[in-house]
Design an enzyme around this catalytic site. Structure first.
Site, short mmCIF file in Angstrom:
data_model
loop_
_atom_site.label_atom_id
_atom_site.label_comp_id
_atom_site.label_asym_id
_atom_site.label_seq_id
_atom_site.Cartn_x
_atom_site.Cartn_y
_atom_site.Cartn_z
CD1 TRP A 286 -3.30 -0.79 0.67
CD2 TRP A 286 -1.99 -2.39 1.50
NE1 TRP A 286 -4.05 -1.95 0.73
CE2 TRP A 286 -3.27 -2.94 1.24
CE3 TRP A 286 -1.00 -3.21 2.04
CZ2 TRP A 286 -3.57 -4.28 1.49
CZ3 TRP A 286 -1.31 -4.53 2.29
CH2 TRP A 286 -2.58 -5.06 2.01
CB CYS A 321 -8.72 -5.10 -0.01
SG CYS A 321 -9.68 -3.82 -0.82
CG HIS A 380 -11.77 -4.21 3.46
ND1 HIS A 380 -10.59 -4.48 2.79
CD2 HIS A 380 -11.92 -5.23 4.34
CE1 HIS A 380 -10.06 -5.59 3.25
NE2 HIS A 380 -10.85 -6.07 4.20
CG ASP A 403 -10.66 -9.58 4.81
OD1 ASP A 403 -9.95 -9.60 3.78
OD2 ASP A 403 -10.97 -8.54 5.40
CE1 TYR A 565 -8.59 -0.73 -0.24
CE2 TYR A 565 -6.50 -0.05 -1.18
CZ TYR A 565 -7.30 -1.04 -0.64
OH TYR A 565 -6.82 -2.30 -0.49
#
Length: 762
Positions: A286, A321, A380, A403, A565
Site C-alpha cells: 500500500w 484488498c 474494503h 478475508d 482507500y
C-alpha cells in the site's frame, strides 16, 4: 522421515475383505474414453488388470466439472461416478476378487480416511462405495477390440470425504495369485454444493450458477456516494488453476484428513492468499511504490497470479484488498465452495478491539492524526462463502465472512474467518472466528473525541450510521450490483440494530454504555460535491442550517487532503476557516473550488479526496463534524470484437481509451485476461498525450467454446485504474478437414519504437 507409500506393501491387502462381486461386463471403452486416462501395467496372470479408464463426458456433466481444463477426472463428493477396469479376460465373480485402493497425500492412513481399501460390491468404513454397473451400453459396442473385456464400476465418495487429488490402483485376487495396477492414476475430488448431505450444499440453482460456476464477475470499489465497478476474471476452470489451488493447501501443510471441513479449508486459504507468515500467494503493498512488481490496479484477474505462484513457488508482487478477494473467490470456487466477492463502503479498521471507530481532535477541532490509529477505509473487499457451521450453535449456517487481506492477526496468523454473517448482524462477537473485527468493520459507531484544557479527552459527538454502508456484491444471474447491507445489520437506528451494537461493545476492550451519544444540537452541517472527474475542476460544499429559534454564530474549519482507500490520510493541502451567522431557520452554503493543478499532485492510484468539516457554535459550544470522501471518475476502456471468435484461431480485439488529464500519461501498461482464452502478455504503452484517444489491437486465442468474457485493465502512475470487459460467443473449432476459412494469420509484431497499431490523437 516420511512414511513409505502403503501401496507398495503387498501385505496391506491381507486385512481387506475381498468378497465376490456380481456379474461382469464384456465391452471395451470407446476410443474417446480410452484417451481420457489409461493406466497400463505390465501384469501377468489370469485376471491381472491391465489398466483403468477414469472418467467420461457423462461424469463431468453430472458433476458440473466439464469446464475444468485437462483430461484428468474431476468429480464431487457425495455423488456417483464411473470408471472402467480393463481386463485380459472376462471377470468371473465366483473365482475372481477385485479391490480398489484410494490414497490421498504422501502418508495415507486408513484411520484418517486418506487410505481407502474398497472391495467391489462393499463399502469402506469411511463410507466410500464401489458397485459393478453391468455391461457396457450398446452405443459403445464399436470400442477398440484389442482392449478386451472391461468391468464398469460405480464409485461414490462420502459427502464429508476429504477433498484433493486421489491416487487409484486396482488389485485382483484369484487362485493363481494377486495382481495390481501400478500406482499413479489419479482423480480430483471436490466439495459438492449440489449434494444435500454436503456441508456446503446450496439449494438455489441461480446462486450455484453464479457463485460456483461463473468464471467472471464484477468487483465494486470507490466511495459510498460514487460506487464504481471493475470486471474481474476468476478463471477457476482454466489450465493450471486447480493444481495451483491444491498446491496452496499443500504449501500450508494442511493435513489431508482435515480437508473435508470447509471451515478449516476456507480458513487456511484465507491465510495462504496473503504472503505473511507462510510465503503465500500475494505480497500486500500500500506504499504506492510498485517498481519491484505489478501495480495491484493492473491485474485483470486471478489466473496469471495463481499460475505465477504455482510455477515459481514464491509470492507474487503485489496485491491490495480487491486482488486478495478476487484470488480468494477463484480458489474457493475452484474447490467447490460457493463464494461471492463483497465490498463494504466506509469500512472501519478497529485496532484496539474497542468495537468503536475513534477520531481525535485538539481544542480547535483540528484532527490529531498521530492518535487516529483506527481508520475508515473508503471501501474494503472481502469474501462470503456458503457452508454449515457444525462448530457453532444452531442458526449460524449460510454465508460466512473470510478475508485474506492481512490487517490483524487471528490466533497468531494473518487470516480472518470464517465468521457467520448472522452473528455479525446480531452483535454476537463471542462466536468464532474473528467476529469482533468484522462487526467493527460494518457496524461500529464513529466516536469523536476532543482534547480538553486539562489535556484529557471527552466524547463530543457520536455518529451512529457512518460505518458499513451499501455493502455490495454481484447479484446471482442479474449481472447487477446487489445491496446486502440488510444481511449484515438491522435497519440503521432501529431498536434491533442498537441492541446489537450494545451487545457487541459490551464485549469490547472499552465497554460504552448506551445513551452516550451527544446531543444533535440546533445547528446541523451536511457536506457534498459537484461532478468529480479526473483532470477537471472540483467544487466541494458544506451546508450549515440553524434549526433553533435563536440566531447562532458558527465557526467552521474546512480541510482537504488526499486519502488512501485504506483511510490513511495525507496532511491537508488546502485549509479554510469561515465564520457565519445563521438566523433562526436559515441555512448558509460554504463552497471550496479546487483545480486539477492543485489536487493532481496529491492524488495517486486508488486515492480519494477527503474533506473534513468541523466547527463550534459560539453561543452554545455545540460541536459539529462531518467528513466527505470524493472519488475522481475515470473513463472506461472500450473493447470491440473485430472478427468471429473460433476455438484455436487468433481473434482480434480493439481496445480504445482517452486520456482525460491535461497532462501526458507515461508508463502505462495494458493487461488482458479471460477464462478459456490464451491472452497476450502485458503491453507497455508509450507516451499518451493530454486528451489523446488511443486505439490498440490485441490478438487472443479462444481455448473453449461457449459464451466467454475478456477483461482488460490499464494502469499508469498519473491516472487511476481504467477497466473494460467484453462478452464473446466462441464457436467450436471446425472439424478436421473442413473446407471452411483457413485460420487467421497472427498479427505482426511491432518494431521497436513503433507506435501501437491504429493509435490516433484525439
Amino acid at each position: 522421515m516420511p512414511d513409505a507409500d502403503p501401496r507398495l506393501d503387498r501385505g496391506r491387502w491381507a486385512s481387506a475383505s475381498l468378497g465376490p462381486a456380481g456379474g461382469a461386463g464384456a465391452a471395451a471403452p470407446s476410443p474417446s474414453q480410452s484417451r481420457t486416462g489409461r493406466l497400463w501395467g505390465c501384469l501377468g496372470g489370469p485376471i491381472g488388470a491391465p489398466g483403468v479408464v477414469l472418467g467420461s463426458a457423462a461424469n463431468r456433466i453430472a458433476h458440473h466439472t466439464s469446464e475444468y481444463a485437462g483430461p484428468r477426472l474431476v468429480v464431487r463428493r457425495g455423488q456417483n461416478f464411473d470408471l472402467r477396469i480393463l481386463l485380459p479376460r472376462p471377470f468371473d465373480p465366483q473365482e475372481d476378487e477385485i479391490c480398489l485402493e484410494l490414497t490421498l497425500g504422501p502418508t495415507p492412513q486408513v484411520a484418517k480416511g486418506t487410505h481407502v481399501l474398497l472391495p467391489l460390491g462393499e463399502s469402506s468404513a469411511t463410507g466410500w462405495t464401489a458397485e459393478e454397473e453391468g455391461a457396457e451400453p450398446e452405443e459403445e459396442e464399436g470400442a477398440e477390440p484389442e482392449l478386451g473385456p472391461a468391468l464398469r464400476v460405480r464409485l461414490r465418495a462420502p459427502p464429508l470425504a476429504p477433498i484433493g487429488r486421489y491416487r487409484l490402483s486396482v488389485r485382483t485376487r484369484t487362485g493363481a495369485g494377486e495382481f495390481a495396477t501400478p500406482p499413479g492414476d489419479d482423480f480430483v475430488l471436490l466439495f459438492n454444493p449440489w449434494c444435500p448431505e454436503d456441508t456446503v450444499y446450496m439449494e438455489d440453482t441461480k446462486e450455484l450458477n453464479e457463485y460456483v460456476l461463473n468464471e467472471s464477475g464484477r468487483i465494486f470499489y470507490g466511495t459510498e456516494e460514487q460506487i464504481a465497478e471493475r470486471a474481474w476474471n476468476y478463471g477457476q476452470f482454466d489450465a493450471g488453476v486447480l493444481d495451483a489451488c491444491l498446491y496452496i493447501l499443500d504449501r500450508r501443510g494442511m493435513p489431508h484428513s482435515a480437508r473435508g471441513d470447509p471451515v478449516m479449508v476456507s480458513r487456511v486459504v484465507s491465510a495462504m492468499v496473503n504472503s505473511l507468515d507462510d510465503n503465500g500467494v500475494l505480497v500486500g503493498n500500500w506504499t504506492g511504490d510498485y517498481a519491484q512488481g505489478t501495480n495491484p490496479s493492473a491485474w485483470a484477474g486471478s489466473v496469471d497470479i495463481l499460475r505465477a505462484y504455482h510455477g515459481a513457488g514464491a509470492p507474487v508482487r503485489y496485491g491490495q484488498c480487491w486482488v486478495f478477494a478476487g484470488v480468494m473467490t477463484t480458489v474457493l470456487r475452484c474447490l467447490g465452495l460457493p463464494t461471492r466477492t463483497v465490498t463494504n463502503y466506509n469500512s472501519a479498521h478497529d485496532t484496539d478491539v474497542s468495537l468503536t471507530t475513534d477520531i481525535y481532535f485538539d481544542e480547535n477541532m483540528k484532527p490529531l492524526e498521530r492518535l487516529n490509529t483506527d481508520s475508515v477505509w473508503n471501501f474494503h473487499v472481502w469474501n462470503d462463502c456458503w457452508m454449515k457451521r457444525p462448530d457453532l450453535p444452531d442458526g449460524y449456517d449460510g454465508w460466512q465472512v473470510v478475508d485474506a487481506t492481512p490487517q490483524e492477526t487471528s490466533s497468531g496468523l494473518f487470516c480472518c474467518g470464517p465468521c457467520s454473517v448472522t452473528a455479525v448482524k446480531n452483535g454476537e462477537v463471542f462466536l468464532k472466528y474473528d467476529t469482533p473485527f468484522v462487526f467493527a468493520e460494518v457496524n461500529s459507531d464513529k466516536v469523536y473525541w476532543q482534547r480538553q484544557p486539562s489535556g484529557a479527552f471527552a466524547v463530543v459527538h457520536v455518529e451512529e450510521g457512518a460505518i458499513g454502508r451499501r455493502i455490495s456484491t454481484l447479484g446471482a444471474g442479474s449481472g447487477a450490483r446487489l445491496d446486502i447491507t440488510h444481511q449484515y445489520k438491522h435497519p440503521e437506528g432501529s431498536e434491533e440494530e442498537r441492541r446489537a451494537v450494545s451487545k457487541a461493545t459490551s464485549h469490547g476492550s472499552r465497554p460504552r454504555a448506551r445513551g452516550a451519544t451527544a446531543s444533535l444540537g440546533e445547528v446541523t452541517v451536511t457536506v457534498g460535491a459537484g461532478p468529480a472527474v479526473a483532470g477537471a475542476e472540483l467544487e466541494l460544499r458544506a451546508l450549515a442550517k440553524n434549526q433553533g429559534a435563536e440566531p447562532r454564530t458558527l465557526r467552521l474549519r474546512l480541510a482537504l487532503c488526499a486519502v488512501r482507500y485504506t483511510g490513511v490520510a495525507d496532511a491537508p493541502f488546502r485549509q479554510e476557516q469561515h465564520r457565519r451567522t445563521l438566523p433562526p431557520g436559515q441555512e448558509d452554503l460554504v463552497t471550496m473550488t479546487v483545480s486539477y493543478a492543485e489536487y493532481g499532485p496529491h492524488v495517486g492510484d486508488q486515492d480519494a479526496l477527503k474533506l473534513t468539516v468541523s466547527g463550534t457554535v459560539e453561543e452554545t459550544g455545540q460541536v459539529v463534524a462531518k467528513e466527505l470522501r470524493v472519488r475522481l471518475h475515470t473513463p472506461e476502456l472500450t473493447l470491440t470484437l473485430l472478427a468471429p471468435a473460433v476455438v484455436g484461431q487468433e481473434t482480434p480485439i480493439q481496445v480504445v481509451f482517452q486520456n482525460p488529464l491535461p497532462e501526458t500519461l507515461s508508463g502505462a501498461t495494458l493487461r488482458m485476461e479471460g477464462a478459456g482464452f490464451s491472452c497476450p502478455k502485458p503491453m507497455a504503452l508509450g507516451a499518451v498525450g493530454a486528451g489523446q484517444t488511443v486505439r490498440l489491437r490485441q490478438a487472443l486465442v479462444p481455448l473453449r467454446p461457449g459464451r466467454r468474457r475478456v477483461v482488460a485493465a490499464l494502469e499508469s502512475p498519473q491516472l487511476g485504474p481504467l477497466h473494460g470487459a467484453i462478452t464473446i460467443d466462441v464457436a467450436p473449432a471446425p472439424p478436421t478437414g473442413s473446407t471452411g476459412s483457413p485460420p487467421r494469420r497472427g498479427f505482426r509484431r511491432r518494431r521497436r519504437n513503433e507506435q501501437p497499431a491504429g493509435s490516433t490523437g484525439g
